[in-house]
Design a protein around this motif. Structure first.
Motif, PDB file in Angstrom:
ATOM      1  N   ALA A 238       0.979  -1.101  -0.022  1.00 27.51           N
ATOM      2  CA  ALA A 238      -0.037  -0.007   0.108  1.00 27.51           C
ATOM      3  C   ALA A 238       0.907   1.172  -0.066  1.00 27.51           C
ATOM      4  N   ASP A 239       0.594   1.973  -0.899  1.00 31.93           N
ATOM      5  CA  ASP A 239       1.589   3.548  -0.934  1.00 31.93           C
ATOM      6  C   ASP A 239       1.414   4.097   0.088  1.00 31.93           C
ATOM      7  N   SER A 240       0.020   4.041   1.042  1.00 33.09           N
ATOM      8  CA  SER A 240       0.020   5.099   1.934  1.00 33.09           C
ATOM      9  C   SER A 240       0.657   4.526   3.350  1.00 33.09           C
ATOM     10  N   ILE A 241       1.054   3.256   3.194  1.00 30.18           N
ATOM     11  CA  ILE A 241       1.714   2.917   4.691  1.00 30.18           C
ATOM     12  C   ILE A 241       3.404   3.067   4.647  1.00 30.18           C
ATOM     13  N   LYS A 242       3.777   3.639   5.532  1.00 27.71           N
ATOM     14  CA  LYS A 242       5.153   3.954   5.681  1.00 27.71           C
ATOM     15  C   LYS A 242       5.619   2.778   6.662  1.00 27.71           C
ATOM     16  N   LYS A 243       6.964   2.337   6.142  1.00 27.84           N
ATOM     17  CA  LYS A 243       7.404   1.396   6.905  1.00 27.84           C
ATOM     18  C   LYS A 243       8.297   2.047   8.271  1.00 27.84           C
ATOM     19  N   PRO A 244       8.474   1.504   9.368  1.00 28.34           N
ATOM     20  CA  PRO A 244       8.999   1.945  10.542  1.00 28.34           C
ATOM     21  C   PRO A 244      10.581   2.451  10.370  1.00 28.34           C
TER      22      PRO A 244
END
Length: 286
Positions: free
Chosen positions: A84-90
């Motif tokens: 998902a483009d809107s989810i950023k990795k920690p």
């Protein structure tokens, strides 16, 4: 097998794209995982929304608008990957290696505020998925007789002492029993016993009073520390963002046979109990 902290880490990674989302499409690449998938599995999910994504012990549970619960277990090597483009990795952990696509067995196409594709990959196929009625969840075969959640108000020194009372089995084996406390496995039992200075060989029924209070505190403490670190990446575990946990670098005893105890410098010992490796300090733990 992923334990409570690993499963909770996965839950937190999936929640932003699953809670409130709708199953737009469900791809089943095979009819079974460890067990056959429920009859009409895909059709029972399509169009349903996820009202809440929870965890019970080592299981993920998704409460659906249809009155059913989607029960998911990672087994030994299962992992969910979110695209998902809107989810950023920690960005706090080492990147995991990609799993071969031939092991992508179940794919959820989610519609909602954060449209996403969620892929379940499982090379060994020891994981499984099931559907159960919301009203009967605690009575279903997966959760019937399961003990309290260690991070809930239902878990206390009093409840732990009561569950251990009269048991002659070693405390290590008792804590692995999901009827005593939910979600604990080999790694965190070893670590909690070390922190509470209790020998894994001690009879469970003798762990009472101050020992029981200390053990209860340290079980909660080690689980919270592991969740904060994103779990432990041993062999196959990775979070839903494809990252590896970091808690294995903070182990006090687990998998440290022969290395110096951090408290007394005595070599860490390893014994086999009920077919499982137990790591402990024979000097610090009594």
């Amino acid at each position: 097998m992923p334990e409570l902290p690993e499963v909770e880490t996965v839950r937190r990674g999936l929640a932003p794209v699953m809670e409130g989302a709708v199953f737009r499409r469900v791809e089943l690449r095979r009819p079974d995982l460890r067990f056959p998938l429920p009859a009409g599995f895909a059709n029972r999910l399509i169009g349903a929304s996820i009202e809440a994504l929870d965890r019970r012990g080592k299981y993920l549970t998704a409460r659906l608008s249809t009155g059913e619960i989607l029960v998911m277990h990672l087994g030994m090597s299962g992992r969910f990957t979110v695209t998902a483009d809107s989810i950023k990795k920690p960005g706090r952990f080492h990147a995991a290696q990609n799993c071969a696509q031939k092991h992508d067995h179940v794919i959820f196409h989610m519609a909602g505020a954060h449209p996403a594709v969620i892929t379940y990959n499982d090379p060994r196929r020891f994981g499984f998925m099931d559907l159960a009625a919301v009203a009967d969840l605690e009575k279903c075969k997966h959760f019937k007789g399961m003990g309290p959640e260690p991070l809930s108000n239902q878990f206390s020194a009093a409840s732990l002492n009561a569950a251990l009372k009269g048991k002659s089995t070693p405390i290590k084996a008792a804590l692995l029993d999901q009827r005593i406390v939910a979600g604990l496995g080999n790694i965190y039992v070893c670590e909690a016993l070390y922190r509470s200075r209790i020998s894994p060989r001690r009879k469970a029924g003798s762990v009472a009073g101050k020992r029981g209070e200390r053990l209860c505190v340290e079980i909660v403490s080690v689980l919270r520390d592991a969740i904060e670190a994103g779990g432990s990446s041993l062999r196959d575990f990775a979070s839903a963002e494809g990252e590896l946990g970091y808690f294995q670098h903070r182990f006090d005893v687990y998998d440290r046979e022969g290395e110096a105890c951090r408290q007394c410098a005595n070599p860490i010992s390893r014994v086999v109990q009920a077919g499982r490796s137990t790591f402990f300090c024979s000097r610090c733990q009594r």
